[in-house]
Design a protein around this motif. Structure first.
Motif, PDB file in Angstrom:
ATOM      1  N   VAL A  62      10.288   4.284  -5.366  1.00  0.00           N
ATOM      2  CA  VAL A  62       9.246   5.289  -5.170  1.00  0.00           C
ATOM      3  C   VAL A  62       9.284   6.266  -6.342  1.00  0.00           C
ATOM      4  N   ARG A  63       8.124   6.508  -6.911  1.00  0.00           N
ATOM      5  CA  ARG A  63       7.990   7.489  -8.002  1.00  0.00           C
ATOM      6  C   ARG A  63       6.859   8.428  -7.623  1.00  0.00           C
ATOM      7  N   TYR A  64       7.107   9.721  -7.756  1.00  0.00           N
ATOM      8  CA  TYR A  64       6.114  10.724  -7.368  1.00  0.00           C
ATOM      9  C   TYR A  64       5.328  11.273  -8.556  1.00  0.00           C
ATOM     10  N   HIS A  65       5.896  11.184  -9.740  1.00  0.00           N
ATOM     11  CA  HIS A  65       5.241  11.676 -10.942  1.00  0.00           C
ATOM     12  C   HIS A  65       5.483  10.673 -12.058  1.00  0.00           C
ATOM     13  N   SER A  66       4.482  10.477 -12.904  1.00  0.00           N
ATOM     14  CA  SER A  66       4.568   9.437 -13.930  1.00  0.00           C
ATOM     15  C   SER A  66       5.711   9.658 -14.920  1.00  0.00           C
ATOM     16  N   THR A  67       6.199  10.883 -15.066  1.00  0.00           N
ATOM     17  CA  THR A  67       7.294  11.144 -16.012  1.00  0.00           C
ATOM     18  C   THR A  67       8.660  11.135 -15.330  1.00  0.00           C
ATOM     19  N   GLN A  68       8.698  10.849 -14.050  1.00  0.00           N
ATOM     20  CA  GLN A  68       9.921  10.900 -13.263  1.00  0.00           C
ATOM     21  C   GLN A  68      10.562   9.520 -13.142  1.00  0.00           C
ATOM     22  N   GLU A  69      11.872   9.492 -13.089  1.00  0.00           N
ATOM     23  CA  GLU A  69      12.579   8.250 -12.800  1.00  0.00           C
ATOM     24  C   GLU A  69      12.348   7.896 -11.329  1.00  0.00           C
ATOM     25  N   PRO A  70      12.257   6.608 -11.006  1.00  0.00           N
ATOM     26  CA  PRO A  70      12.024   6.233  -9.606  1.00  0.00           C
ATOM     27  C   PRO A  70      13.271   6.425  -8.738  1.00  0.00           C
ATOM     28  N   PHE A  71      13.034   6.611  -7.463  1.00  0.00           N
ATOM     29  CA  PHE A  71      14.092   6.664  -6.465  1.00  0.00           C
ATOM     30  C   PHE A  71      14.119   5.316  -5.765  1.00  0.00           C
ATOM     31  N   LEU A  72      15.297   4.784  -5.493  1.00  0.00           N
ATOM     32  CA  LEU A  72      15.411   3.525  -4.750  1.00  0.00           C
ATOM     33  C   LEU A  72      15.795   3.838  -3.311  1.00  0.00           C
ATOM     34  N   LEU A  73      14.922   3.460  -2.395  1.00  0.00           N
ATOM     35  CA  LEU A  73      15.161   3.687  -0.972  1.00  0.00           C
ATOM     36  C   LEU A  73      15.640   2.395  -0.320  1.00  0.00           C
ATOM     37  N   THR A  74      16.579   2.520   0.602  1.00  0.00           N
ATOM     38  CA  THR A  74      16.967   1.370   1.406  1.00  0.00           C
ATOM     39  C   THR A  74      15.806   1.042   2.331  1.00  0.00           C
ATOM     40  N   LEU A  75      15.865  -0.100   2.984  1.00  0.00           N
ATOM     41  CA  LEU A  75      14.797  -0.454   3.919  1.00  0.00           C
ATOM     42  C   LEU A  75      14.710   0.561   5.063  1.00  0.00           C
ATOM     43  N   ALA A  76      15.851   1.027   5.547  1.00  0.00           N
ATOM     44  CA  ALA A  76      15.847   2.023   6.629  1.00  0.00           C
ATOM     45  C   ALA A  76      15.216   3.332   6.159  1.00  0.00           C
ATOM     46  N   GLN A  77      15.564   3.777   4.957  1.00  0.00           N
ATOM     47  CA  GLN A  77      14.968   5.002   4.415  1.00  0.00           C
ATOM     48  C   GLN A  77      13.463   4.826   4.208  1.00  0.00           C
ATOM     49  N   ALA A  78      13.077   3.659   3.704  1.00  0.00           N
ATOM     50  CA  ALA A  78      11.656   3.395   3.459  1.00  0.00           C
ATOM     51  C   ALA A  78      10.874   3.365   4.762  1.00  0.00           C
ATOM     52  N   ARG A  79      11.438   2.742   5.801  1.00  0.00           N
ATOM     53  CA  ARG A  79      10.759   2.717   7.104  1.00  0.00           C
ATOM     54  C   ARG A  79      10.575   4.124   7.653  1.00  0.00           C
ATOM     55  N   ALA A  80      11.633   4.930   7.570  1.00  0.00           N
ATOM     56  CA  ALA A  80      11.559   6.307   8.079  1.00  0.00           C
ATOM     57  C   ALA A  80      10.537   7.115   7.285  1.00  0.00           C
ATOM     58  N   TYR A  81      10.500   6.944   5.977  1.00  0.00           N
ATOM     59  CA  TYR A  81       9.546   7.671   5.140  1.00  0.00           C
ATOM     60  C   TYR A  81       8.113   7.244   5.459  1.00  0.00           C
ATOM     61  N   LEU A  82       7.900   5.948   5.651  1.00  0.00           N
ATOM     62  CA  LEU A  82       6.565   5.453   5.991  1.00  0.00           C
ATOM     63  C   LEU A  82       6.079   6.052   7.309  1.00  0.00           C
ATOM     64  N   VAL A  83       6.945   6.114   8.302  1.00  0.00           N
ATOM     65  CA  VAL A  83       6.571   6.704   9.591  1.00  0.00           C
ATOM     66  C   VAL A  83       6.164   8.158   9.397  1.00  0.00           C
ATOM     67  N   ARG A  84       6.940   8.899   8.604  1.00  0.00           N
ATOM     68  CA  ARG A  84       6.611  10.313   8.343  1.00  0.00           C
ATOM     69  C   ARG A  84       5.273  10.437   7.621  1.00  0.00           C
ATOM     70  N   LEU A  85       5.017   9.567   6.632  1.00  0.00           N
ATOM     71  CA  LEU A  85       3.740   9.601   5.919  1.00  0.00           C
ATOM     72  C   LEU A  85       2.579   9.301   6.867  1.00  0.00           C
ATOM     73  N   GLN A  86       2.774   8.325   7.737  1.00  0.00           N
ATOM     74  CA  GLN A  86       1.716   7.935   8.668  1.00  0.00           C
ATOM     75  C   GLN A  86       1.443   8.997   9.723  1.00  0.00           C
ATOM     76  N   THR A  87       2.396   9.894   9.937  1.00  0.00           N
ATOM     77  CA  THR A  87       2.193  10.966  10.919  1.00  0.00           C
ATOM     78  C   THR A  87       1.818  12.289  10.253  1.00  0.00           C
ATOM     79  N   GLY A  88       1.427  12.224   8.967  1.00  0.00           N
ATOM     80  CA  GLY A  88       0.882  13.404   8.318  1.00  0.00           C
ATOM     81  C   GLY A  88       1.738  14.083   7.276  1.00  0.00           C
ATOM     82  N   HIS A  89       2.974  13.642   7.074  1.00  0.00           N
ATOM     83  CA  HIS A  89       3.824  14.251   6.036  1.00  0.00           C
ATOM     84  C   HIS A  89       3.201  13.993   4.674  1.00  0.00           C
TER      85      HIS A  89
END
Length: 101
Positions: A62-89
């Motif tokens: 996941v990269r939030y800004h084009s000049t930023q290094e990416p973050f590597l999320l585990t599958l569990a972290q990615a699932r939790a982040y997706l749920v938060r995004l889908q609920t309005g985060h």
């Protein structure tokens, strides 16, 4: 198949491990879903410029800004982040983790 993930302070540990096709499929599906959510979130978040998510073997990059290094999320972290995004985060994954605890 194995891969090496370079370590960055405070981010991810270096490791070499086999990557199963099922795990890669899960990572790809999560990356696509997070990427779609980040595309929507980018319009309302001043810190997002070029935000995207990609499959990185058995992780989600996941990269939030084009000049930023990416973050590597585990599958569990990615699932939790997706749920938060889908609920309005509308922010990076570490803000979603802070809210959950």
């Amino acid at each position: 198949m194995s891969r090496i993930v370079k370590s960055m302070p405070g981010r991810n540990a270096t490791r070499s491990a086999p990557v199963s096709p099922d795990t890669t499929s899960d990572a790809l599906a999560l990356a696509l879903a997070i990427d779609a959510e980040l595309s929507r979130a980018a319009h309302g978040h001043p810190g997002f410029s070029g935000a995207h998510a990609r499959c990185a073997g058995d992780r989600v990059s996941v990269r939030y800004h084009s000049t930023q290094e990416p973050f590597l999320l585990t599958l569990a972290q990615a699932r939790a982040y997706l749920v938060r995004l889908q609920t309005g985060h509308r922010g990076p994954h570490w803000e979603a983790q802070e809210v959950r605890t």
